[in-house]
Design a protein around this motif. Sequence first.
Motif, mmCIF file in Angstrom:
data_model
loop_
_atom_site.group_PDB
_atom_site.id
_atom_site.type_symbol
_atom_site.label_atom_id
_atom_site.label_comp_id
_atom_site.label_asym_id
_atom_site.label_seq_id
_atom_site.Cartn_x
_atom_site.Cartn_y
_atom_site.Cartn_z
ATOM 1 N N ARG A 1 33.475 -5.940 38.420
ATOM 2 C CA ARG A 1 32.873 -6.689 39.030
ATOM 3 C C ARG A 1 32.395 -8.158 38.272
ATOM 4 O O ARG A 1 32.754 -8.304 37.123
ATOM 5 C CB ARG A 1 31.245 -6.162 38.947
ATOM 6 C CG ARG A 1 31.023 -5.091 39.766
ATOM 7 C CD ARG A 1 29.756 -4.525 39.984
ATOM 8 N NE ARG A 1 29.829 -2.994 40.337
ATOM 9 C CZ ARG A 1 28.877 -2.744 40.979
ATOM 10 N NH1 ARG A 1 27.536 -3.238 41.011
ATOM 11 N NH2 ARG A 1 28.839 -1.364 41.107
ATOM 12 N N THR A 2 32.397 -9.175 39.171
ATOM 13 C CA THR A 2 32.462 -10.630 38.372
ATOM 14 C C THR A 2 31.185 -11.072 37.723
ATOM 15 O O THR A 2 30.266 -10.417 38.073
ATOM 16 C CB THR A 2 32.930 -11.655 39.377
ATOM 17 O OG1 THR A 2 31.787 -11.796 40.444
ATOM 18 C CG2 THR A 2 34.091 -11.286 40.099
ATOM 19 N N ALA A 3 31.022 -12.228 36.983
ATOM 20 C CA ALA A 3 29.869 -12.718 36.525
ATOM 21 C C ALA A 3 28.831 -13.158 37.849
ATOM 22 O O ALA A 3 27.580 -12.730 37.671
ATOM 23 C CB ALA A 3 30.339 -14.152 35.841
ATOM 24 N N ALA A 4 29.666 -13.624 38.788
ATOM 25 C CA ALA A 4 28.623 -13.929 39.864
ATOM 26 C C ALA A 4 28.099 -12.543 40.625
ATOM 27 O O ALA A 4 26.939 -12.902 40.615
ATOM 28 C CB ALA A 4 29.485 -14.617 41.016
ATOM 29 N N ASP A 5 28.723 -11.640 40.683
ATOM 30 C CA ASP A 5 28.073 -10.400 41.082
ATOM 31 C C ASP A 5 27.022 -10.035 40.119
ATOM 32 O O ASP A 5 25.742 -9.513 40.570
ATOM 33 C CB ASP A 5 29.074 -9.262 40.997
ATOM 34 C CG ASP A 5 30.231 -9.349 42.238
ATOM 35 O OD1 ASP A 5 29.956 -9.931 42.895
ATOM 36 O OD2 ASP A 5 31.396 -9.020 41.806
ATOM 37 N N PHE A 6 27.048 -9.950 38.572
ATOM 38 C CA PHE A 6 26.224 -9.653 38.003
ATOM 39 C C PHE A 6 24.860 -10.589 37.925
ATOM 40 O O PHE A 6 23.741 -10.190 37.644
ATOM 41 C CB PHE A 6 26.740 -9.267 36.515
ATOM 42 C CG PHE A 6 27.521 -8.065 36.562
ATOM 43 C CD1 PHE A 6 26.882 -6.672 36.353
ATOM 44 C CD2 PHE A 6 29.034 -7.757 36.303
ATOM 45 C CE1 PHE A 6 27.376 -5.465 36.383
ATOM 46 C CE2 PHE A 6 29.286 -6.553 36.398
ATOM 47 C CZ PHE A 6 28.739 -5.600 36.242
ATOM 48 N N ASN A 7 25.378 -12.008 37.889
ATOM 49 C CA ASN A 7 24.033 -12.799 38.055
ATOM 50 C C ASN A 7 23.417 -12.418 39.296
ATOM 51 O O ASN A 7 22.126 -12.678 39.224
ATOM 52 C CB ASN A 7 24.726 -14.193 38.209
ATOM 53 C CG ASN A 7 25.180 -14.789 36.892
ATOM 54 O OD1 ASN A 7 24.677 -14.363 35.899
ATOM 55 N ND2 ASN A 7 25.852 -15.689 37.037
ATOM 56 N N LEU A 8 23.757 -12.021 40.434
ATOM 57 C CA LEU A 8 23.033 -11.573 41.704
ATOM 58 C C LEU A 8 22.071 -10.441 41.233
ATOM 59 O O LEU A 8 20.832 -10.541 41.646
ATOM 60 C CB LEU A 8 23.987 -11.173 42.609
ATOM 61 C CG LEU A 8 24.549 -12.308 43.755
ATOM 62 C CD1 LEU A 8 25.279 -11.458 44.694
ATOM 63 C CD2 LEU A 8 23.182 -12.850 44.185
ATOM 64 N N TYR A 9 22.734 -9.527 40.504
ATOM 65 C CA TYR A 9 21.759 -8.487 39.854
ATOM 66 C C TYR A 9 20.466 -8.968 39.285
ATOM 67 O O TYR A 9 19.374 -8.708 39.153
ATOM 68 C CB TYR A 9 22.430 -7.520 39.048
ATOM 69 C CG TYR A 9 23.133 -6.321 39.785
ATOM 70 C CD1 TYR A 9 22.724 -5.292 40.153
ATOM 71 C CD2 TYR A 9 24.714 -6.460 39.513
ATOM 72 C CE1 TYR A 9 23.330 -4.291 40.833
ATOM 73 C CE2 TYR A 9 25.244 -5.292 40.330
ATOM 74 C CZ TYR A 9 24.733 -4.397 40.835
ATOM 75 O OH TYR A 9 25.741 -3.371 41.229
ATOM 76 N N TYR A 10 20.926 -10.226 38.295
ATOM 77 C CA TYR A 10 20.021 -10.674 37.250
ATOM 78 C C TYR A 10 18.948 -11.473 38.251
ATOM 79 O O TYR A 10 18.321 -12.428 37.687
ATOM 80 C CB TYR A 10 20.485 -11.061 36.178
ATOM 81 C CG TYR A 10 20.881 -10.195 35.270
ATOM 82 C CD1 TYR A 10 19.908 -9.231 34.596
ATOM 83 C CD2 TYR A 10 22.172 -9.698 34.895
ATOM 84 C CE1 TYR A 10 20.254 -8.393 33.694
ATOM 85 C CE2 TYR A 10 22.665 -8.600 33.961
ATOM 86 C CZ TYR A 10 21.679 -8.025 33.456
ATOM 87 O OH TYR A 10 21.958 -6.999 32.318
ATOM 88 N N ALA A 11 19.147 -11.737 39.493
ATOM 89 C CA ALA A 11 18.333 -12.876 40.132
ATOM 90 C C ALA A 11 16.871 -12.548 39.732
ATOM 91 O O ALA A 11 16.165 -13.553 39.610
ATOM 92 C CB ALA A 11 18.477 -12.504 41.603
ATOM 93 N N ALA A 12 16.512 -11.440 39.710
ATOM 94 C CA ALA A 12 15.250 -10.840 38.978
ATOM 95 C C ALA A 12 15.254 -10.001 37.734
ATOM 96 O O ALA A 12 16.183 -9.607 37.725
ATOM 97 C CB ALA A 12 14.410 -9.906 40.185
ATOM 98 N N PRO A 13 14.482 -10.519 36.955
ATOM 99 C CA PRO A 13 14.552 -9.893 35.581
ATOM 100 C C PRO A 13 14.740 -8.357 35.572
ATOM 101 O O PRO A 13 13.962 -7.654 36.426
ATOM 102 C CB PRO A 13 13.441 -10.295 34.843
ATOM 103 C CG PRO A 13 12.841 -11.300 35.444
ATOM 104 C CD PRO A 13 13.234 -11.281 36.940
ATOM 105 N N ASP A 14 15.240 -7.802 34.476
ATOM 106 C CA ASP A 14 15.133 -6.199 34.556
ATOM 107 C C ASP A 14 16.030 -5.526 35.745
ATOM 108 O O ASP A 14 14.939 -4.484 36.155
ATOM 109 C CB ASP A 14 13.778 -5.735 33.896
ATOM 110 C CG ASP A 14 13.912 -4.470 33.150
ATOM 111 O OD1 ASP A 14 15.311 -3.978 33.105
ATOM 112 O OD2 ASP A 14 12.822 -3.723 33.154
#
Length: 213
Positions: free
Chosen positions: A2-15
Motif C-alpha cells: 500500500r502507498t503513503a496515500a493509502d495509509f494516510n487515509l487510514y490515519y484521517a482519524a487518530p488511532d
Amino acid sequence: MRTAADFNLYYAAPDPWHISHARFRDKVLRRCLKRIIRNKSVLELGCGEGHLTHAIFGKARSVVGIDISDVAIARAKSLNLPNARFESADFLQASFQGYDVIAAIECVYYLSLEERGAFLEKVAKEHAGKILLLSGPIVDYRRHFGHKRLMHEFTTLGFVPLRFYNLSVYWHPPSSKIIANLIKLPLGHKLLDWMPESMIYQRLYALRAPKAS
Ligand SMILES: C[S@@+](CC[C@H](N)C(=O)[O-])C[C@H]1O[C@@H](n2cnc3c(N)ncnc32)[C@H](O)[C@@H]1O
C-alpha cells in the motif's frame, strides 16, 4: 504494497486500529521484549503514531521510528519521547544499518510475498547477525502469513528462529472468547504459550539474521 496515500487515509482519524486500547498486547509484548531491548538501539518499522515506541520501547537506549504515513509520524513526533526520533519513509527504502534490534511489529503483512522476501534479504544484508523481531496474525488470509510458511522462509534465508511468543487468541467461536477473557486474568497470559496453534491469532518471532559470509 500500500502507498503513503493509502495509509494516510487510514490515519484521517487518530488511532485507526484502536491500538491504544490493545493493553493486553502491550503487556505481553513488554514481557517478551524487556530483556531483548533494554539499553539497545532499536529501529522500529511501521511505528505509526508512536504507541509502541512509548509503551514498549521506552527502555531502549534509543529508537528510530519509521512509518510510510507522514500523518502518523507527525502525531508520533508530538509525543516528544526522550529516547526516540521519527521519520516518514517507506521502510523498504530505509537503511537498516547501525541498530542492535530491528522491530517490525504488525507491519510486514502489508507486503506482497515478493516484497517480504526482498525485506528479509535486506535485513540479512544490512543487519547481519543481529536481532529481528517480527509479528503479525499467523493466519493464511493473505495466503502467506501462516506459521509454517514463515518458518520455511526464515530458515531458507538463513535466519535462526530464537523463539516465538503468542500474543493473542481468536475471539471466535464462543469457546475461544472464554479463553480470550481467561488469559486477561492475572497470570492468565502464561496460558498463551500452551495454546494450540489453531487458537492463536498474533505471534511474535525473535530471529537472528544470518551472519555475514
Ligand atoms: C497496523 S499498523 C501497526 C502500527 C504499530 N506497529 C503497532 O503494531 O501498534 C501498520 C503500520 O505500518 C505502516 N506501514 C505499512 N507499510 C509500510 C512501509 N512499507 N513502510 C513504512 N511503514 C509502513 C503503516 O503506515 C501503519 O502505521
